[in-house]
Write an enzyme that holds these catalytic residues in place. Structure first.
Site, PDB file in Angstrom:
ATOM      1  N   HIS A   1     -13.429  19.062 -50.112  1.00 43.85           N
ATOM      2  CA  HIS A   1     -14.094  20.407 -49.871  1.00 43.85           C
ATOM      3  C   HIS A   1     -13.422  21.323 -48.409  1.00 43.85           C
ATOM      4  O   HIS A   1     -13.297  20.488 -47.577  1.00 43.85           O
ATOM      5  CB  HIS A   1     -15.554  20.400 -49.321  1.00 43.85           C
TER       6      HIS A   1
ATOM      7  N   PHE B   1     -26.758  15.581 -57.585  1.00 43.58           N
ATOM      8  CA  PHE B   1     -27.989  15.118 -58.233  1.00 43.58           C
ATOM      9  C   PHE B   1     -29.055  14.842 -57.148  1.00 43.58           C
ATOM     10  O   PHE B   1     -30.296  14.606 -57.300  1.00 43.58           O
ATOM     11  CB  PHE B   1     -27.872  13.939 -59.049  1.00 43.58           C
TER      12      PHE B   1
ATOM     13  N   ASP C   1     -20.043  22.108 -59.617  1.00 43.80           N
ATOM     14  CA  ASP C   1     -20.722  22.117 -58.148  1.00 43.80           C
ATOM     15  C   ASP C   1     -22.189  22.526 -58.242  1.00 43.80           C
ATOM     16  O   ASP C   1     -22.725  23.160 -57.479  1.00 43.80           O
ATOM     17  CB  ASP C   1     -19.874  23.224 -57.026  1.00 43.80           C
TER      18      ASP C   1
ATOM     19  N   HIS D   1     -31.349  23.529 -55.075  1.00 41.09           N
ATOM     20  CA  HIS D   1     -32.301  23.440 -53.833  1.00 41.09           C
ATOM     21  C   HIS D   1     -33.483  24.170 -54.222  1.00 41.09           C
ATOM     22  O   HIS D   1     -33.552  24.858 -55.341  1.00 41.09           O
ATOM     23  CB  HIS D   1     -31.535  24.769 -52.880  1.00 41.09           C
TER      24      HIS D   1
ATOM     25  N   HIS E   1     -13.760  23.327 -55.955  1.00 37.65           N
ATOM     26  CA  HIS E   1     -14.117  24.744 -55.961  1.00 37.65           C
ATOM     27  C   HIS E   1     -13.157  25.715 -55.157  1.00 37.65           C
ATOM     28  O   HIS E   1     -13.870  26.443 -54.429  1.00 37.65           O
ATOM     29  CB  HIS E   1     -15.477  24.917 -55.406  1.00 37.65           C
TER      30      HIS E   1
HETATM   31 ZN   LIG Z   1     -18.040  21.417 -51.608  1.00 37.34          ZN
HETATM   32 ZN   LIG Z   2     -20.199  20.128 -54.038  1.00 35.47          ZN
END
Ligand SMILES: [Zn+2]
Ligand SMILES: [Zn+2]
Length: 431
Positions: free
Chosen positions: A186, A71, A313, A317, A240
Site C-alpha cells: 500500500h 473479509f 480492494d 464498513h 490499488h
Molecule cells: Zn491498501
Molecule cells: Zn486493501
C-alpha cells in the site's frame, strides 16, 4: 457430472474464444469440445446424473480471481466475515479470493493464518490469505516468512499501513524472493497525507475544506519500492494504483524487471474525485480517487499491459461508520459484486480492452503472478468457472451478499449479469 452447453467459452490463457461445451466430473474439467452430447443421444442418456446448464447467449470463462479482498475476519464481524465475504465473491463471479491481513488480530502468526485458511476451506469458493510483512503491522520487526509461507501465505503485505522502513522492506523483499512469494504494498507515504481518502489540491478537497492526500505520497513510495524490488530481484505488486505518476513509474520499472506488477481497482478506473463531492464518504478510499487524467492513465496502463491485474480492494464498513463526518469515516468500499460489471462498462464497452483482455486481468494474470492453481480452463484442470450474460443489465441495490453495503454504485444499472459461479465443479452461486 455437469455439462455447460451452448455458451461462448473465453479462456484468455489459451486464447480460446469459441462456442464450446464443457464437461465437468469430480470437480475437474474432463472435456472442452464443440459438441459433447446431442440431446437425447445414447451417450447423454448414459451419463447418469448429468446436470445440464444451458449457457446460450452467455460467456463461459475461468472463475474470477481477486487478490485483494478484506473479509475483516477475525475481528470485525459487523462488517464482514469469511462466509459473507465468500458469498459476495461468488455472487460477483469469483472462485478464488486472497484475503488481506489487516484483521484483529492481524495475520502475522501461523496460528491466525492457519485459523483463517481452515475456515476458508469450508467455503464454496477458494479462500486464500495473505500474511503480514511486519509483526502487529507496526512496520518494525519482520514476521516469520518461512513459517508463514509453509502455512500457506500467498503473499506478504501490511496493506492498510504503508511500510516506511526501507531497510525492513529490502530484507523482506530478499527473503520473499528466496521463498518465491510476492510482496504487495500500500503506497502512501504518511508524511504527504494530511487527511486520507481525498485527493490533495483538487475540487473535492476544496469543497470539503481539507488538505487531503498528496499524489507524491504514492509516487515517492512507488519510486523507492520498485528500486528495492529490482535490487532484490523480487516479485512486487503495487496495490490499488491511483496516480498517473505511479503508473508511469511502474511502466518504466517493468522494462527493467518484469517481476514488478501493479493492480488497478474498479473504483480507480471508474471514478474521479468528483465522486467524493457526489457520494461523500462512500467514495472515500485509500489511496484517494484522483483526477480524470489519473483515471485515464490507469486505463492506458491496463491497455498497454503496464497494469495486468484488476483487484477489488473490497473493503466493507458499516453504515454507522460511513455516516460519520468525512474525516472520521473509515476509507474503503465494497467491490466484489460490481467489479466485473464495471470492467465491462468502463473498459470493454468504450473499446479500451477486449473482453478477453479484461478477463485476463481478472483470471490468468493474477493466477500467474501469485502462482495459483486457477485462472484458466483446460482439460484436467479444476472446474472453476463463471457464466455471465453480457447482454443483460442489473440495478445495484443495497441488498448485497456482503454484510456491508458501502458502495457508491447503488442505484446504477450495470451491464453483465453473473448467472452461475462454479467452484471445484460445484455451483457456488446461481442467479
Ligand atoms: Zn491498501
Ligand atoms: Zn486493501
Amino acid at each position: 457430472m455437469l455439462l455447460i452447453t451452448n455458451g461462448t467459452v473465453i479462456d484468455p490463457k489459451s486464447r480460446l474464444h469459441a462456442r464450446k461445451d464443457i464437461l465437468v466430473s469430480d470437480g475437474r474439467i474432463v472435456r472442452i469440445a464443440g459438441r459433447i452430447f446431442d440431446a437425447g443421444s445414447p451417450a447423454a442418456s448414459a451419463a447418469a446424473g448429468l446436470t445440464v446448464i444451458d449457457a446460450e447467449g452467455c460467456i463461459v470463462a475461468p472463475g474470477l480471481i481477486d487478490t485483494h479482498s478484506h473479509f475483516r475476519d477475525p475481528g470485525f464481524p459487523e462488517k464482514e466475515d469469511i462466509t459473507t465475504g465468500s458469498a459476495a465473491a461468488a455472487k460477483g463471479g469469483y472462485t478464488t479470493v486472497v484475503m488481506m491481513a489487516n484483521t484483529k488480530p492481524p495475520i502475522d502468526s501461523v496460528e491466525v493464518l492457519t485459523d483463517v485458511c481452515e475456515r476458508g476451506r469450508r467455503e464454496p469458493i477458494h479462500v486464500l490469505s495473505a500474511a503480514n510483512v511486519s509483526t502487529r503491522m507496526q512496520g518494525e520487526a519482520r514476521t516469520d516468512f518461512v513459517s508463514l509461507s509453509a502455512a500457506g501465505a500467498v503473499v506478504f503485505t501490511d496493506d492498510g499501513r504503508p511500510l516506511t522502513d526501507e531497510y525492513l522492506l529490502l530484507q523482506a523483499l530478499k527473503l520473499a524472493k528466496k521463498l518465491d512469494k510476492p510482496v504487495s504494498l500500500h503506497e502512501e507515504d504518511p508524511r504527504y497525507v494530511t487527511e486520507p481518502g481525498i485527493n490533495a489540491g483538487g475540487r473535492a478537497a476544496a469543497a470539503l475544506g481539507l488538505t487531503g492526500a498528496d499524489r507524491k505520497a504514492e509516487s515517492f513510495l512507488v519510486e523507492r519500492d520498485v528500486r528495492l524490488a529490482i535490487e532484490a530481484k523480487a516479485k512486487l505488486c503495487i496495490q490499488h494504483i491511483s496516480s498517473k505518476e505511479g503508473v508511469e513509474l511502474v511502466r518504466q520499472a517493468r522494462k527493467v524487471s518484469p517481476l514488478i506488477h501493479a493492480e488497478a481497482t474498479p473504483q480507480h478506473f471508474t471514478l474521479t474525485e468528483d465522486a467524493v463531492i457526489q457520494k461523500g464518504t462512500l467514495a472515500k478510499v485509500n489511496p484517494p480517487l484522483r483526477l480524470k487524467e489519473d483515471r485515464m492513465a490507469i486505463i492506458e496502463g491496463l491497455r498497454d499491459g503496464t497494469i495486468d491485474i484488476i483487484a477489488t480492494d473490497h473493503a466493507p464498513h458499516t453504515k454507522a461508520e460511513k455516516a460519520q463526518e468525512f474525516t472520521k469515516a473509515p476509507s474503503g468500499m465494497i467491490g466484489l459484486e460490481t467489479a466485473l460489471s464495471l470492467g465491462i462498462r468502463e473498459l470493454v464497452q468504450p473499446g479500451y480492452l477486449t473482453m478477453d483482455q479484461l478477463l485476463a486481468c481478472l483470471t490468468c494474470n493474477p493466477a500467474d503472478f501469485y502462482r495459483l492453481d486457477a485462472g484458466d480452463l483446460h482439460e484436467g484442470g479444476l472446474a472453476d468457472i463463471v457464466i455471465f450474460d453480457l447482454e443483460k443489465t442489473w440495478t445495484v441495490t443495497e441488498h448485497f451478499a456482503s454484510r456491508s453495503s458501502n458502495s457508491p454504485f447503488i442505484g446504477e444499472t450495470l451491464p453483465g449479469v453473473v448467472r452461475y459461479t462454479i467452484a471445484d465443479g460445484r455451483i457456488a452461486y446461481q442467479a
